[in-house]
Design a protein around this motif. Structure first.
Motif, PDB file in Angstrom:
ATOM      1  N   UNK A  48      34.939  35.795  20.979  1.00 24.71           N
ATOM      2  CA  UNK A  48      34.578  35.194  22.268  1.00 24.71           C
ATOM      3  C   UNK A  48      35.778  35.076  23.213  1.00 24.71           C
ATOM      4  N   UNK A  49      36.760  35.941  22.999  1.00 20.90           N
ATOM      5  CA  UNK A  49      37.987  35.893  23.781  1.00 20.90           C
ATOM      6  C   UNK A  49      37.797  36.054  25.273  1.00 20.90           C
ATOM      7  N   UNK A  50      36.877  36.914  25.686  1.00 17.86           N
ATOM      8  CA  UNK A  50      36.639  37.124  27.123  1.00 17.86           C
ATOM      9  C   UNK A  50      36.124  35.850  27.789  1.00 17.86           C
ATOM     10  N   UNK A  51      35.228  35.143  27.101  1.00 18.17           N
ATOM     11  CA  UNK A  51      34.694  33.886  27.648  1.00 18.17           C
ATOM     12  C   UNK A  51      35.791  32.816  27.712  1.00 18.17           C
ATOM     13  N   UNK A  52      36.633  32.774  26.675  1.00 18.58           N
ATOM     14  CA  UNK A  52      37.747  31.815  26.664  1.00 18.58           C
ATOM     15  C   UNK A  52      38.698  32.132  27.819  1.00 18.58           C
ATOM     16  N   UNK A  53      39.003  33.404  28.013  1.00 21.20           N
ATOM     17  CA  UNK A  53      39.873  33.814  29.122  1.00 21.20           C
ATOM     18  C   UNK A  53      39.312  33.381  30.473  1.00 21.20           C
ATOM     19  N   UNK A  54      38.018  33.572  30.672  1.00 25.31           N
ATOM     20  CA  UNK A  54      37.392  33.173  31.940  1.00 25.31           C
ATOM     21  C   UNK A  54      37.522  31.671  32.167  1.00 25.31           C
ATOM     22  N   UNK A  55      37.273  30.897  31.120  1.00 24.78           N
ATOM     23  CA  UNK A  55      37.378  29.440  31.232  1.00 24.78           C
ATOM     24  C   UNK A  55      38.820  29.018  31.513  1.00 24.78           C
ATOM     25  N   UNK A  56      39.777  29.649  30.849  1.00 24.78           N
ATOM     26  CA  UNK A  56      41.194  29.325  31.069  1.00 24.78           C
ATOM     27  C   UNK A  56      41.645  29.722  32.468  1.00 24.78           C
ATOM     28  N   UNK A  57      41.115  30.818  32.985  1.00 24.94           N
ATOM     29  CA  UNK A  57      41.448  31.247  34.344  1.00 24.94           C
ATOM     30  C   UNK A  57      41.006  30.190  35.354  1.00 24.94           C
ATOM     31  N   UNK A  58      39.824  29.632  35.139  1.00 28.93           N
ATOM     32  CA  UNK A  58      39.340  28.567  36.037  1.00 28.93           C
ATOM     33  C   UNK A  58      40.239  27.331  35.946  1.00 28.93           C
ATOM     34  N   UNK A  59      40.697  26.998  34.760  1.00 28.94           N
ATOM     35  CA  UNK A  59      41.572  25.825  34.568  1.00 28.94           C
ATOM     36  C   UNK A  59      42.949  26.051  35.167  1.00 28.94           C
ATOM     37  N   UNK A  60      43.444  27.275  35.014  1.00 28.77           N
ATOM     38  CA  UNK A  60      44.835  27.596  35.289  1.00 28.77           C
ATOM     39  C   UNK A  60      45.056  28.185  36.674  1.00 28.77           C
ATOM     40  N   UNK A  61      44.041  28.269  37.482  1.00 26.22           N
ATOM     41  CA  UNK A  61      44.161  28.809  38.845  1.00 26.22           C
ATOM     42  C   UNK A  61      44.797  30.193  38.873  1.00 26.22           C
ATOM     43  N   UNK A  62      44.346  31.058  38.027  1.00 24.84           N
ATOM     44  CA  UNK A  62      44.878  32.427  38.053  1.00 24.84           C
ATOM     45  C   UNK A  62      44.997  33.018  36.677  1.00 24.84           C
ATOM     46  N   UNK A  63      46.212  33.084  36.189  1.00 24.52           N
ATOM     47  CA  UNK A  63      46.479  33.704  34.897  1.00 24.52           C
ATOM     48  C   UNK A  63      45.930  32.842  33.757  1.00 24.52           C
TER      49      UNK A  63
END
Length: 103
Positions: A48-63
């Motif tokens: 589920x790495x892609x979903x985790x990445x999307x959620x982290x992008x929202x938290x992290x304002x970018x990367x």
């Protein structure tokens, strides 16, 4: 994302990373050199790495990575972690998680 909340609330220090990210490696080594052993989740190695990445992008304002959590709180990415360290604020956050030296 539920997995992020669960993992970060159940573990003292969590780094979301990618196996090909040199900045992720730098943050991981810094934290290890300061005497702690974080949980490192490489998002490119989990289903589920892609979903985790999307959620982290929202938290992290970018990367999305690296994303560092201490005591369940989002600390930030490379810039925030390095700034916190240079200002003397990182070590006190890590102290409760330092490995005890055994005789």
């Amino acid at each position: 994302m539920e997995k992020i909340v669960k993992l970060t609330s159940e573990n003292g220090i969590v780094i979301f990373s990618k196996s090909t990210c040199c900045l992720c490696y730098t943050v991981e080594i810094l934290i290890k050199e300061l005497g702690v052993h974080p949980i490192v989740l490489e998002v490119d190695h989990v289903p589920d790495g892609k979903e985790i990445e999307k959620a982290l992008t929202r938290m992290n304002s970018g990367s999305p990575v690296p994303a560092v959590f201490i005591s369940g709180k989002f600390i930030g990415s490379t810039n925030e972690v390095m700034s916190l360290h240079l200002s003397g604020g990182l070590v006190p956050l890590l102290n409760p998680y330092k490995q005890q030296n055994l005789p």
